[in-house]
Motif scaffolding. Structure first.
Motif, PDB file in Angstrom:
ATOM      1  N   GLY A   2       0.789  -1.180  -0.070  1.00 14.43           N
ATOM      2  CA  GLY A   2       0.014  -0.068  -0.296  1.00 14.43           C
ATOM      3  C   GLY A   2       0.939   1.289   0.107  1.00 14.43           C
ATOM      4  O   GLY A   2       2.148   1.162   0.085  1.00 14.43           O
ATOM      5  N   ARG A 101      -3.472   3.006   9.127  1.00 12.56           N
ATOM      6  CA  ARG A 101      -2.439   2.166   8.447  1.00 12.56           C
ATOM      7  C   ARG A 101      -1.111   2.911   8.118  1.00 12.56           C
ATOM      8  O   ARG A 101      -0.034   2.008   7.590  1.00 12.56           O
ATOM      9  N   TYR A 102      -1.405   4.195   7.770  1.00 12.27           N
ATOM     10  CA  TYR A 102      -0.114   4.887   6.971  1.00 12.27           C
ATOM     11  C   TYR A 102       0.044   6.225   7.829  1.00 12.27           C
ATOM     12  O   TYR A 102      -0.839   6.812   8.450  1.00 12.27           O
ATOM     13  N   HIS A 210      -9.015   2.454   2.387  1.00 15.42           N
ATOM     14  CA  HIS A 210      -7.692   1.826   2.131  1.00 15.42           C
ATOM     15  C   HIS A 210      -7.588   0.998   1.222  1.00 15.42           C
ATOM     16  O   HIS A 210      -6.721   1.024   0.265  1.00 15.42           O
ATOM     17  N   GLU A 211      -8.794   0.230   0.553  1.00 19.99           N
ATOM     18  CA  GLU A 211      -8.854  -0.310  -0.790  1.00 19.99           C
ATOM     19  C   GLU A 211      -8.514   0.631  -1.946  1.00 19.99           C
ATOM     20  O   GLU A 211      -7.728   0.096  -2.680  1.00 19.99           O
ATOM     21  N   GLU A 214      -4.731   1.714  -1.774  1.00 24.29           N
ATOM     22  CA  GLU A 214      -3.882   0.753  -1.952  1.00 24.29           C
ATOM     23  C   GLU A 214      -3.712   0.473  -3.430  1.00 24.29           C
ATOM     24  O   GLU A 214      -2.820  -0.161  -3.914  1.00 24.29           O
ATOM     25  N   ALA A 218      -0.195   0.391  -6.054  1.00 22.58           N
ATOM     26  CA  ALA A 218       0.041  -1.181  -6.353  1.00 22.58           C
ATOM     27  C   ALA A 218       0.974  -1.400  -7.452  1.00 22.58           C
ATOM     28  O   ALA A 218       0.643  -0.510  -8.384  1.00 22.58           O
TER      29      ALA A 218
END
Length: 218
Positions: A2, A101-102, A210-211, A214, A218
């Motif tokens: 990600g 997450r980041y 998030h999806e 990411e 990618a």
């Protein structure tokens, strides 16, 4: 996998202040008996303080030195902030969601005082790792300097990061830094369609997941 970080613009992306900047600046022009030039609103979006202060003097015609034009504008903005910043729908939630997450940074054209005040008022001081004002770099948006500095301070590769922006100069800045760009364009002076075509366009920050981010690196 990600993104290595998410870097948010502030004005117009997290907070609805672009129109307040316009009202304050137009008010200074009106007080000086000056008509507002066509294109000045759009031209100043994303500029650093000294860049837009010079524009106010050299293009709009304010009868001050640029430093005084900047001081009067920032004081007007600070007054508006003290009365309460209008936070855009889903903004705080989006920053916190990404922060799960980041690493999170803010790269803004606002003066340092207004960035720090905005972060505090939104209650995001515990989430935002780094913040950069384009006053602190050589060039303001649309140059990439602010975004590059935010990535440098985070120790990440800009090409592996996502910028979240709203305005033309900010989008150009993030693209020039080599970042993937998510745009949440305003109805107030939206960017041109050909520029938005180089970004992932969302209607609101509620769609920043998030999806989604990411998939962009990618």
């Amino acid at each position: 996998m990600g993104p290595q970080a998410i870097v948010f613009d502030m004005d117009g992306t997290l907070t609805d202040t672009e129109e307040i900047w316009d009202v304050v600046r137009r008010g200074l022009a009106a007080d000086a008996g000056l008509a507002w030039p066509d294109g000045s609103t759009q031209a100043m979006m994303g500029m650093s303080t000294m860049e837009w202060a010079r524009h106010l003097v050299e293009v709009v015609g304010l009868p001050y030195e640029p430093q005084e034009a900047a001081r009067r504008t920032i004081e007007g903005m600070a007054g508006a902030y003290r009365r309460g910043i209008h936070v855009l729908p889903g903004a705080v939630e989006a920053v916190r969601r990404m922060g799960e997450r980041y690493p999170i940074a803010i790269a803004s054209s606002s003066p340092r005082l207004l960035i720090d005040t905005g972060i505090e008022v939104m209650g995001l001081a515990d989430v935002v790792t780094v913040s950069v004002s384009t006053e602190e770099v050589e060039r303001g948006k649309p140059a990439p300097d602010g975004y590059l500095r935010a990535c440098e301070l985070l120790g990440v590769d800009p090409a592996q990061c996502v910028a979240v922006e709203d305005a033309t100069n900010g989008i150009k800045s993030a693209l020039a830094a080599g970042m993937a760009v998510v745009a949440v364009p305003p109805h107030f002076h939206p960017p041109a369609a050909e520029l938005l075509a180089r970004t992932t366009v969302l209607e609101t920050l509620d769609e920043l997941t998030h999806e989604l981010v990411e998939g962009l690196v990618a």
